[in-house]
Design a protein around this motif. Structure first.
Motif, PDB file in Angstrom:
ATOM      1  N   GLY A   3       8.857  -0.615  -5.626  1.00 46.45           N
ATOM      2  CA  GLY A   3       8.638  -2.002  -5.236  1.00 46.45           C
ATOM      3  C   GLY A   3       7.485  -2.591  -6.013  1.00 46.45           C
ATOM      4  O   GLY A   3       7.159  -2.131  -7.107  1.00 46.45           O
ATOM      5  N   SER A   4       6.856  -3.587  -5.459  1.00 48.23           N
ATOM      6  CA  SER A   4       5.745  -4.262  -6.135  1.00 48.23           C
ATOM      7  C   SER A   4       4.474  -4.173  -5.307  1.00 48.23           C
ATOM      8  O   SER A   4       4.510  -3.969  -4.087  1.00 48.23           O
ATOM      9  N   LYS A   5       3.338  -4.331  -6.000  1.00 50.73           N
ATOM     10  CA  LYS A   5       2.061  -4.350  -5.286  1.00 50.73           C
ATOM     11  C   LYS A   5       1.997  -5.556  -4.347  1.00 50.73           C
ATOM     12  O   LYS A   5       1.375  -5.485  -3.289  1.00 50.73           O
ATOM     13  N   ALA A   6       2.636  -6.630  -4.757  1.00 55.03           N
ATOM     14  CA  ALA A   6       2.618  -7.831  -3.910  1.00 55.03           C
ATOM     15  C   ALA A   6       3.244  -7.532  -2.549  1.00 55.03           C
ATOM     16  O   ALA A   6       2.761  -7.997  -1.514  1.00 55.03           O
ATOM     17  N   THR A  23       1.664  10.781   2.084  1.00 53.23           N
ATOM     18  CA  THR A  23       1.909  11.815   1.081  1.00 53.23           C
ATOM     19  C   THR A  23       1.003  11.617  -0.134  1.00 53.23           C
ATOM     20  O   THR A  23       0.427  12.581  -0.652  1.00 53.23           O
ATOM     21  N   LEU A  24       0.855  10.377  -0.573  1.00 52.71           N
ATOM     22  CA  LEU A  24       0.013  10.082  -1.730  1.00 52.71           C
ATOM     23  C   LEU A  24      -1.449  10.415  -1.451  1.00 52.71           C
ATOM     24  O   LEU A  24      -2.136  11.009  -2.293  1.00 52.71           O
ATOM     25  N   PHE A  25      -1.948  10.044  -0.272  1.00 51.30           N
ATOM     26  CA  PHE A  25      -3.332  10.342   0.076  1.00 51.30           C
ATOM     27  C   PHE A  25      -3.571  11.854   0.104  1.00 51.30           C
ATOM     28  O   PHE A  25      -4.615  12.335  -0.345  1.00 51.30           O
ATOM     29  N   GLN A  26      -2.603  12.596   0.623  1.00 44.63           N
ATOM     30  CA  GLN A  26      -2.747  14.054   0.679  1.00 44.63           C
ATOM     31  C   GLN A  26      -2.781  14.665  -0.721  1.00 44.63           C
ATOM     32  O   GLN A  26      -3.533  15.597  -0.988  1.00 44.63           O
ATOM     33  N   ALA A  81      -5.928   7.902  -4.917  1.00 40.86           N
ATOM     34  CA  ALA A  81      -4.689   7.181  -4.611  1.00 40.86           C
ATOM     35  C   ALA A  81      -4.825   5.715  -5.009  1.00 40.86           C
ATOM     36  O   ALA A  81      -5.864   5.099  -4.805  1.00 40.86           O
ATOM     37  N   SER A  82      -3.767   5.164  -5.579  1.00 47.65           N
ATOM     38  CA  SER A  82      -3.808   3.750  -5.980  1.00 47.65           C
ATOM     39  C   SER A  82      -2.590   3.010  -5.458  1.00 47.65           C
ATOM     40  O   SER A  82      -1.529   3.597  -5.245  1.00 47.65           O
ATOM     41  N   MET A  83      -2.764   1.726  -5.268  1.00 47.19           N
ATOM     42  CA  MET A  83      -1.650   0.892  -4.819  1.00 47.19           C
ATOM     43  C   MET A  83      -0.578   0.817  -5.909  1.00 47.19           C
ATOM     44  O   MET A  83       0.607   0.674  -5.619  1.00 47.19           O
ATOM     45  N   ASN A  84      -0.989   0.910  -7.178  1.00 42.39           N
ATOM     46  CA  ASN A  84      -0.021   0.913  -8.280  1.00 42.39           C
ATOM     47  C   ASN A  84       0.933   2.101  -8.160  1.00 42.39           C
ATOM     48  O   ASN A  84       2.146   1.954  -8.276  1.00 42.39           O
ATOM     49  N   GLU A  85       0.354   3.287  -7.945  1.00 42.39           N
ATOM     50  CA  GLU A  85       1.168   4.492  -7.835  1.00 42.39           C
ATOM     51  C   GLU A  85       2.068   4.427  -6.611  1.00 42.39           C
ATOM     52  O   GLU A  85       3.239   4.825  -6.655  1.00 42.39           O
ATOM     53  N   LEU A  86       1.541   3.913  -5.527  1.00 42.23           N
ATOM     54  CA  LEU A  86       2.344   3.807  -4.307  1.00 42.23           C
ATOM     55  C   LEU A  86       3.520   2.861  -4.517  1.00 42.23           C
ATOM     56  O   LEU A  86       4.643   3.143  -4.083  1.00 42.23           O
ATOM     57  N   ALA A  87       3.285   1.763  -5.207  1.00 42.85           N
ATOM     58  CA  ALA A  87       4.361   0.811  -5.483  1.00 42.85           C
ATOM     59  C   ALA A  87       5.445   1.464  -6.339  1.00 42.85           C
ATOM     60  O   ALA A  87       6.645   1.252  -6.109  1.00 42.85           O
ATOM     61  N   LEU A 118       3.353  -4.546  -1.094  1.00 42.52           N
ATOM     62  CA  LEU A 118       2.415  -3.688  -0.362  1.00 42.52           C
ATOM     63  C   LEU A 118       1.306  -4.521   0.272  1.00 42.52           C
ATOM     64  O   LEU A 118       0.975  -4.343   1.452  1.00 42.52           O
ATOM     65  N   TYR A 119       0.736  -5.431  -0.518  1.00 42.27           N
ATOM     66  CA  TYR A 119      -0.360  -6.240  -0.003  1.00 42.27           C
ATOM     67  C   TYR A 119       0.116  -7.228   1.065  1.00 42.27           C
ATOM     68  O   TYR A 119      -0.676  -7.722   1.863  1.00 42.27           O
ATOM     69  N   GLY A 120       1.400  -7.501   1.088  1.00 42.63           N
ATOM     70  CA  GLY A 120       1.943  -8.340   2.142  1.00 42.63           C
ATOM     71  C   GLY A 120       1.883  -7.651   3.496  1.00 42.63           C
ATOM     72  O   GLY A 120       1.752  -8.303   4.537  1.00 42.63           O
ATOM     73  N   TYR A 121       1.973  -6.325   3.455  1.00 41.80           N
ATOM     74  CA  TYR A 121       1.897  -5.534   4.689  1.00 41.80           C
ATOM     75  C   TYR A 121       0.461  -5.077   4.969  1.00 41.80           C
ATOM     76  O   TYR A 121       0.031  -5.049   6.132  1.00 41.80           O
ATOM     77  N   PHE A 122      -0.242  -4.691   3.911  1.00 44.36           N
ATOM     78  CA  PHE A 122      -1.608  -4.173   4.054  1.00 44.36           C
ATOM     79  C   PHE A 122      -2.494  -4.844   3.010  1.00 44.36           C
ATOM     80  O   PHE A 122      -2.364  -4.558   1.814  1.00 44.36           O
ATOM     81  N   PRO A 123      -3.397  -5.721   3.425  1.00 47.84           N
ATOM     82  CA  PRO A 123      -4.226  -6.491   2.487  1.00 47.84           C
ATOM     83  C   PRO A 123      -5.157  -5.652   1.607  1.00 47.84           C
ATOM     84  O   PRO A 123      -5.644  -6.137   0.597  1.00 47.84           O
ATOM     85  N   SER A 124      -5.398  -4.396   1.977  1.00 51.08           N
ATOM     86  CA  SER A 124      -6.297  -3.559   1.185  1.00 51.08           C
ATOM     87  C   SER A 124      -5.934  -2.091   1.363  1.00 51.08           C
ATOM     88  O   SER A 124      -5.225  -1.726   2.300  1.00 51.08           O
ATOM     89  N   LYS A 125      -6.445  -1.262   0.469  1.00 50.35           N
ATOM     90  CA  LYS A 125      -6.209   0.178   0.580  1.00 50.35           C
ATOM     91  C   LYS A 125      -6.883   0.713   1.843  1.00 50.35           C
ATOM     92  O   LYS A 125      -6.377   1.647   2.479  1.00 50.35           O
ATOM     93  N   GLU A 126      -8.021   0.115   2.214  1.00 52.91           N
ATOM     94  CA  GLU A 126      -8.724   0.547   3.412  1.00 52.91           C
ATOM     95  C   GLU A 126      -7.851   0.352   4.653  1.00 52.91           C
ATOM     96  O   GLU A 126      -7.766   1.238   5.516  1.00 52.91           O
ATOM     97  N   GLU A 127      -7.194  -0.803   4.736  1.00 50.19           N
ATOM     98  CA  GLU A 127      -6.338  -1.067   5.899  1.00 50.19           C
ATOM     99  C   GLU A 127      -5.113  -0.161   5.901  1.00 50.19           C
ATOM    100  O   GLU A 127      -4.647   0.284   6.953  1.00 50.19           O
ATOM    101  N   LEU A 128      -4.590   0.136   4.712  1.00 46.36           N
ATOM    102  CA  LEU A 128      -3.457   1.047   4.610  1.00 46.36           C
ATOM    103  C   LEU A 128      -3.869   2.448   5.059  1.00 46.36           C
ATOM    104  O   LEU A 128      -3.140   3.113   5.813  1.00 46.36           O
TER     105      LEU A 128
END
Length: 209
Positions: free
Chosen positions: A39-42, A18-21, A28-34, A44-54
Motif C-alpha cells: 500500500g502507501s504511506k498515506a 512483525t516488523l517491530f519484532q 522499523a520504518s513506515m516505508n517498509e511497512l507500506a 498508513l498515516y490515515g490510520y496512524f498519524p505517527s510511528k509512535e501511535e502505531l
C-alpha cells in the motif's frame, strides 16, 4: 474518499508487530511497512498519524490488552481481607497467563527491553497499559489501607511491589531463547505465593502496648 475499516486497521497492526519484532522500534520504518502491505504511506498515516501511535496500538493489541482486562476487573473496593485476596489472586492470574504463554506478548516485551536504552520505546510501552494498570491497583490498595485491611503507606509503591512479586518467578523467561507453556495449576500456585507474601508483608501492624 477511501473508507477506513477495522479489518484494515488490524492488518496494519499485525504487520507492524512483525516488523517491530524483526527490526526493533528504531529500525522499523513506515516505508517498509507500506511495502509489506503493498500500500502507501498515506494510507498508513490515515490510520496512524505517527510511528509512535502505531507502536502504541501494537503494544495494546499484543502486549497490554491483558493488563486492561485485569484492570477493568479490579473492584473499586473490598469489604474484607478474604475479598481483597480473591481480587488480587484473580488479577495476578490474568497477568501471568499472558506473560508466560502468549508468544506474541512475550516477543513484544523482549523488543521493548532491547530498545529501551536507545529510544523512548519504554515510555511509550508504559503509557500504553502498565501505567493505567498501576494506577487502578494503587486506588484499590489505597482504599484497602483506609479500611484497615493493609498497613498504611505509599499505595503506589505497594502496587509496584505486588507486580514485582507476581512476575518474580517468571521474569527469567524473558531472557530465555526457548520457553515452554506453563500449565494453569502451576500459574495459580505462583500467584498464590506472590499474593500471600504481599499480604503478609502488608498486614496492619498491631498498636504497640
Amino acid at each position: 474518499m477511501k473508507v477506513r475499516t477495522e479489518a484494515k486497521r488490524e492488518a496494519i497492526i499485525e504487520a507492524a508487530a512483525t516488523l517491530f519484532q524483526e527490526s526493533g522500534y528504531e529500525g522499523a520504518s513506515m516505508n517498509e511497512l507500506a511495502k509489506r502491505l503493498r500500500g502507501s504511506k498515506a494510507t498508513l498515516y490515515g490510520y496512524f498519524p505517527s510511528k509512535e501511535e502505531l507502536f502504541s496500538a501494537v503494544v495494546r493489541s499484543f502486549a497490554t490488552d491483558h493488563l486492561a482486562e485485569a484492570t477493568q476487573e479490579l473492584p473499586a473496593t473490598v469489604k474484607d481481607k478474604a475479598e481483597l485476596k480473591a481480587a488480587l489472586l484473580h488479577f495476578a492470574e490474568q497477568i501471568l497467563l499472558v506473560l508466560t504463554n502468549d508468544t506474541k506478548a512475550i516477543a513484544i516485551n523482549r523488543m521493548v527491553i532491547a530498545e529501551a536504552g536507545r529510544s523512548d520505546v519504554g515510555e511509550l510501552f508504559h503509557q500504553s497499559g502498565p501505567d493505567e494498570c498501576i494506577a487502578a491497583l494503587t486506588r484499590l490498595l489505597q482504599k484497602s489501607m483506609s479500611l484497615g485491611l493493609l498497613q498504611r503507606g505509599d499505595a503506589g509503591v505497594s502496587a509496584r511491589q505486588l507486580l514485582a512479586l507476581i512476575t518474580a518467578e517468571t521474569n527469567a523467561r524473558m531472557y530465555q531463547r526457548h520457553t515452554t507453556p506453563i500449565a494453569l495449576p502451576a500459574i495459580r500456585r505462583m500467584c498464590k505465593r506472590a499474593v500471600e507474601m504481599f499480604l503478609a508483608g502488608s498486614a496492619p501492624q498491631k498498636d504497640a502496648g
